[in-house]
Design an enzyme around this catalytic site. Sequence first.
Site, PDB file in Angstrom:
ATOM      1  N   GLU A   1      -0.975  10.445   8.466  1.00 41.19           N
ATOM      2  CA  GLU A   1       0.731   9.071   8.967  1.00 41.19           C
ATOM      3  C   GLU A   1       0.446   8.725  10.590  1.00 41.19           C
ATOM      4  OE1 GLU A   1       1.704   6.792   7.428  1.00 41.19           O
ATOM      5  OE2 GLU A   1       1.927   8.140   5.564  1.00 41.19           O
ATOM      6  N   HIS A   2       0.960   8.589  11.001  1.00 37.39           N
ATOM      7  CA  HIS A   2       0.870   7.314  12.630  1.00 37.39           C
ATOM      8  C   HIS A   2      -0.589   8.120  13.209  1.00 37.39           C
ATOM      9  CE1 HIS A   2       5.202   6.194  12.818  1.00 37.39           C
ATOM     10  NE2 HIS A   2       4.931   6.402  11.673  1.00 37.39           N
TER      11      HIS A   2
ATOM     12  N   ARG B   1       1.071  -1.187  -0.477  1.00 36.39           N
ATOM     13  CA  ARG B   1      -0.223  -0.010  -0.142  1.00 36.39           C
ATOM     14  C   ARG B   1       0.767   1.419  -0.177  1.00 36.39           C
ATOM     15  NH1 ARG B   1       2.706   2.077   3.223  1.00 36.39           N
ATOM     16  NH2 ARG B   1       2.533   2.133   5.938  1.00 36.39           N
TER      17      ARG B   1
ATOM     18  N   ASP C   1      -2.361  -1.068   7.385  1.00 32.71           N
ATOM     19  CA  ASP C   1      -1.513  -1.638   5.987  1.00 32.71           C
ATOM     20  C   ASP C   1      -1.856  -2.822   6.121  1.00 32.71           C
ATOM     21  OD1 ASP C   1       0.142   0.385   6.616  1.00 32.71           O
ATOM     22  OD2 ASP C   1       2.056  -0.833   7.477  1.00 32.71           O
TER      23      ASP C   1
ATOM     24  N   SER D   1       4.679  -1.809   2.910  1.00 35.49           N
ATOM     25  CA  SER D   1       4.020  -2.666   3.517  1.00 35.49           C
ATOM     26  C   SER D   1       4.366  -3.939   3.781  1.00 35.49           C
ATOM     27  CB  SER D   1       2.564  -2.384   3.432  1.00 35.49           C
ATOM     28  OG  SER D   1       2.075  -1.471   4.789  1.00 35.49           O
TER      29      SER D   1
ATOM     30  N   GLY E   1       9.059   1.218   3.207  1.00 37.89           N
ATOM     31  CA  GLY E   1       7.671   1.232   3.771  1.00 37.89           C
ATOM     32  C   GLY E   1       5.957   1.590   3.212  1.00 37.89           C
TER      33      GLY E   1
ATOM     34  N   GLY F   1      11.298  -3.612   3.387  1.00 40.60           N
ATOM     35  CA  GLY F   1      11.873  -1.742   4.196  1.00 40.60           C
ATOM     36  C   GLY F   1      12.166  -0.694   3.490  1.00 40.60           C
TER      37      GLY F   1
HETATM   38  C1  GLA Z   1       2.985   2.091   9.788  1.00 39.98           C
HETATM   39  C2  GLA Z   1       2.458   0.691  10.343  1.00 39.98           C
HETATM   40  C3  GLA Z   1       0.919   1.489  10.594  1.00 39.98           C
HETATM   41  C4  GLA Z   1       0.654   3.256  10.722  1.00 39.98           C
HETATM   42  C5  GLA Z   1       1.939   3.791   9.777  1.00 39.98           C
HETATM   43  C6  GLA Z   1       1.975   5.240   9.907  1.00 39.98           C
HETATM   44  O1  GLA Z   1       3.644   1.122   8.392  1.00 39.98           O
HETATM   45  O2  GLA Z   1       2.419  -0.656  10.332  1.00 39.98           O
HETATM   46  O3  GLA Z   1       0.152   0.603  11.144  1.00 39.98           O
HETATM   47  O4  GLA Z   1       0.906   3.483  12.261  1.00 39.98           O
HETATM   48  O5  GLA Z   1       3.561   3.230   9.887  1.00 39.98           O
HETATM   49  O6  GLA Z   1       1.018   5.975   9.793  1.00 39.98           O
END
Ligand code: GLA
Length: 403
Positions: free
Chosen positions: A37-38, A31, A190, A144, A142, A140
């Site tokens: 984010e966060h 994804r 994710d 997923s 970002g 790695g």
């Molecule tokens: C990672 C985590 C998600 C989310 C993001 C930040 O991908 O797996 O659950 O917290 O960081 O948005």
Amino acid sequence: MTLKELSSRVGAEFQTHYGRPPRWIAAAPGRVNVIGEHTDYNDGFVLPMAIERYTVMAADSALASSDRAKAGEAGSSSAKNVSVFDTHFKETATIDVSVPVTKGQPKWANYLRGVTAGFQQRGVKIPALDVAFLSTVPLGGGLSSSAALEVCTATLLEAATGKKLDPVEKALLCQKAEHEFAGVPCGIMDQFVSVLGRENHLILLDCRSRQTELVPMNDPAVALLIINTNVKHELGSGEYAKRRAECEAAAKILGVSSLRDATADALEEARGKMDGNVFRRARHVIGEIERTLHAAEGIRASNWPTVGQLMYASHRSLRDDYEVSCAELDAVVEIAEEIGIQGGVYGCRMTGGGFGGCAVALLKADAVAGISKKISADYLAKTGSAATIFSSRPAAGAAVLKS
Ligand code: GLA
């Protein structure tokens, strides 16, 4: 590679390795998060989409060892194991499913182990299986890759056991695998989007109620570009868990159950009562939840300049208040800002957990080729290393491709 091509490739890999065709093939996408984010582990909103990058698995019931000996084949040494062949690294993991599955070696197999354990905990008997897999989700990066591996495993096990899970329960099972077997206390975004992604749509997910709203993202005038800095991100290293704990500390001081219920004013009033870091983490989350809802409105109205500005604001907040960006991600966003709307870029931000990985940019569709070239060249000049760039349309979630 298209999903169809990936499916035949993993089928061929299975055939070569195990000497017979697979009975099941399953796939799950990675994804990209456009904004939000966060916020997921703070009960907030996120706005991701599944991408056309997948983990794909082929499998068959394991042969009884006598049949195997006759056929001279690789695979599970007895009928109690799931054998998993990683076609890229040419490594096999063996999971004994005759007992409750626990963590083990190699490390990558823990994602599969965690999901298998989740099925067992629901009373599902896991048969001995031979499995081969490959993935086009960068590791790695970002995007997923781990959720894609988990959700693909769950989708395959649904096919092989006949136990179909409710989609939300399936995402939660995979999230638990990540928590307990990979040690990352991630939110739900994710795994959720890997299960529930929709072609041509972003998913506006309310992480508290787990209600989703599909936001169409099919305006031919715009495109999303994913720029991988190729700096590997490592969420297991503890920074992610630290951010999560800081958010919980802020919520406690504010007297709310999660930052979803906090306001910017209440935070400002409580500033003197909290550590500076805790204050800034909370300021990011509260602002980001608002930005996400505004961005969804902007996308519905095809108001691309506004969406772009919200993406830049998200990046600044992640860089300065949440401190999860890195020099390379900042370099990509600076380059995008230099190109500007005149050059065809509406907005850009880091995406995912941070500390490396990818940025996502919103572009005028007719400028994609030129902008990709320019970002590549400028990134190389600025950082001395090469970025990997691709675009993706919003893709569908996990599916069984052969059963
Ligand atoms: C990672 C985590 C998600 C989310 C993001 C930040 O991908 O797996 O659950 O917290 O960081 O948005």
